[in-house]
Write an enzyme that holds these catalytic residues in place. Sequence first.
Site, PDB file in Angstrom:
ATOM      1  N   GLY A 195     -11.735 -37.783  21.683  1.00 31.95           N
ATOM      2  CA  GLY A 195     -12.338 -36.675  22.412  1.00 31.95           C
ATOM      3  C   GLY A 195     -13.275 -37.137  23.512  1.00 31.95           C
ATOM      4  O   GLY A 195     -14.312 -36.519  23.763  1.00 31.95           O
ATOM      5  N   ALA A 196     -12.897 -38.229  24.197  1.00 30.50           N
ATOM      6  CA  ALA A 196     -13.790 -38.832  25.194  1.00 30.50           C
ATOM      7  C   ALA A 196     -13.583 -38.271  26.590  1.00 30.50           C
ATOM      8  O   ALA A 196     -14.078 -38.841  27.558  1.00 30.50           O
ATOM      9  CB  ALA A 196     -13.603 -40.350  25.206  1.00 30.50           C
ATOM     10  N   ASP A 222      -3.443 -36.341  19.531  1.00 32.30           N
ATOM     11  CA  ASP A 222      -3.797 -35.147  18.773  1.00 32.30           C
ATOM     12  C   ASP A 222      -4.281 -35.620  17.413  1.00 32.30           C
ATOM     13  O   ASP A 222      -3.484 -36.027  16.565  1.00 32.30           O
ATOM     14  CB  ASP A 222      -2.578 -34.227  18.622  1.00 32.30           C
ATOM     15  CG  ASP A 222      -2.895 -32.937  17.881  1.00 32.30           C
ATOM     16  OD1 ASP A 222      -3.974 -32.850  17.246  1.00 32.30           O
ATOM     17  OD2 ASP A 222      -2.060 -32.013  17.912  1.00 32.30           O
ATOM     18  N   VAL A 223      -5.588 -35.602  17.202  1.00 29.47           N
ATOM     19  CA  VAL A 223      -6.143 -36.188  15.977  1.00 29.47           C
ATOM     20  C   VAL A 223      -5.728 -35.429  14.732  1.00 29.47           C
ATOM     21  O   VAL A 223      -5.867 -35.942  13.616  1.00 29.47           O
ATOM     22  CB  VAL A 223      -7.683 -36.282  16.047  1.00 29.47           C
ATOM     23  CG1 VAL A 223      -8.113 -37.200  17.185  1.00 29.47           C
ATOM     24  CG2 VAL A 223      -8.335 -34.903  16.154  1.00 29.47           C
ATOM     25  N   ASN A 244     -15.381 -38.864  17.463  1.00 32.32           N
ATOM     26  CA  ASN A 244     -16.241 -37.949  18.207  1.00 32.32           C
ATOM     27  C   ASN A 244     -15.682 -36.540  18.329  1.00 32.32           C
ATOM     28  O   ASN A 244     -16.442 -35.572  18.379  1.00 32.32           O
ATOM     29  CB  ASN A 244     -16.492 -38.513  19.614  1.00 32.32           C
ATOM     30  CG  ASN A 244     -17.059 -37.465  20.546  1.00 32.32           C
ATOM     31  OD1 ASN A 244     -18.247 -37.139  20.499  1.00 32.32           O
ATOM     32  ND2 ASN A 244     -16.198 -36.913  21.397  1.00 32.32           N
ATOM     33  N   SER A 280     -23.232 -33.470  12.084  1.00 29.48           N
ATOM     34  CA  SER A 280     -24.008 -32.371  12.672  1.00 29.48           C
ATOM     35  C   SER A 280     -25.106 -31.998  11.692  1.00 29.48           C
ATOM     36  O   SER A 280     -24.911 -32.046  10.474  1.00 29.48           O
ATOM     37  CB  SER A 280     -23.120 -31.150  12.922  1.00 29.48           C
ATOM     38  OG  SER A 280     -23.904 -30.028  13.280  1.00 29.48           O
ATOM     39  N   TYR A 308     -17.563 -25.093  10.212  1.00 32.11           N
ATOM     40  CA  TYR A 308     -17.886 -26.292  10.983  1.00 32.11           C
ATOM     41  C   TYR A 308     -18.881 -27.156  10.217  1.00 32.11           C
ATOM     42  O   TYR A 308     -18.707 -28.374  10.074  1.00 32.11           O
ATOM     43  CB  TYR A 308     -18.448 -25.883  12.338  1.00 32.11           C
ATOM     44  CG  TYR A 308     -18.917 -27.018  13.203  1.00 32.11           C
ATOM     45  CD1 TYR A 308     -18.025 -27.783  13.940  1.00 32.11           C
ATOM     46  CD2 TYR A 308     -20.279 -27.312  13.305  1.00 32.11           C
ATOM     47  CE1 TYR A 308     -18.464 -28.817  14.748  1.00 32.11           C
ATOM     48  CE2 TYR A 308     -20.727 -28.342  14.108  1.00 32.11           C
ATOM     49  CZ  TYR A 308     -19.822 -29.097  14.828  1.00 32.11           C
ATOM     50  OH  TYR A 308     -20.262 -30.128  15.628  1.00 32.11           O
ATOM     51  N   ALA A 325     -19.477 -27.155   7.020  1.00 32.92           N
ATOM     52  CA  ALA A 325     -18.832 -27.686   5.823  1.00 32.92           C
ATOM     53  C   ALA A 325     -18.004 -28.921   6.158  1.00 32.92           C
ATOM     54  O   ALA A 325     -17.999 -29.913   5.415  1.00 32.92           O
ATOM     55  CB  ALA A 325     -17.949 -26.611   5.188  1.00 32.92           C
ATOM     56  N   LYS A 338     -18.523 -30.988   8.685  1.00 30.42           N
ATOM     57  CA  LYS A 338     -19.410 -32.094   9.025  1.00 30.42           C
ATOM     58  C   LYS A 338     -20.089 -32.670   7.789  1.00 30.42           C
ATOM     59  O   LYS A 338     -20.352 -33.875   7.711  1.00 30.42           O
ATOM     60  CB  LYS A 338     -20.444 -31.634  10.061  1.00 30.42           C
ATOM     61  CG  LYS A 338     -19.827 -31.309  11.416  1.00 30.42           C
ATOM     62  CD  LYS A 338     -19.067 -32.503  11.996  1.00 30.42           C
ATOM     63  CE  LYS A 338     -18.591 -32.253  13.409  1.00 30.42           C
ATOM     64  NZ  LYS A 338     -17.903 -33.418  13.996  1.00 30.42           N
TER      65      LYS A 338
END
Length: 264
Positions: free
Chosen positions: A14-15, A64-65, A91, A143, A156, A158, A160
Amino acid sequence: MELNLSGKTVIVTGAGSNIGRAIALAFARERSNVVVAEIDEAQGGQTAAEATALGAPALAIRTDVTKWESVQGMVRTVEQRFGRVDVLVNNVGWTRDALFVEKTREEWEREVQINLWGMINCTRAVLDGMIARKAGAIVSMGSDAGRMGEFREGVYGACKAGVMALSKSIAREVGKFGIRLNVVCPGMTMPASDDEIGALSMWQAQENRAWRTPEMQARIAKAYPLRRVATPEDVTGAVLFLASAAAGFVTGQTLSVSGGYTMM
């Protein structure tokens, strides 16, 4: 402080924008081999070009991760090009600012796929090579939503929390091979300009764009003891440190870079 990152091969997922872009460029300044693993080819290519302009060997690979085959193919390409993966930075992330009951099941599933399965897929894909070489560092984005729970970030948060717990568990399993896993939890960090917002970015959502107004940023800043919203560059120092030889005896840790939003 000597980080010894020159010549190391680093994958940043995601860079193409925001924190990921800043991390990739920070490694480029350290003369690492920079791999931009990004689903948005245009954004990824732009970051790779910027890294190259800084004097670092750089490569953008459409990834696509959420797809195991895509991640495996990306890692194979990196190993063929650079010989090994020394550092992985997990990331990539996605959410939409909304209450739990306001989101659709499709949105929950997307959050789980990108934020948790993405980390699982990429981590697993690099581990065999790291185990064989008995060295490696993995830094994942967590996060504070996963540390304390956060309004409008239920699933989200949960995911992280899962990233943090899984990093600790794997750190215990692979420490004997010299592999370290740590987590960085950024505060609210927004793209510096619209040029950084690709078609697939979470910042395309209208609710998320609302965070970027001067009025909203002023409100957000009041929640932080340091009284400002983070820049992407605020996060890079922690990531580089944890990826480097300077943190050679640090593993299984979570570091918040969030202006004091949480203190634990």
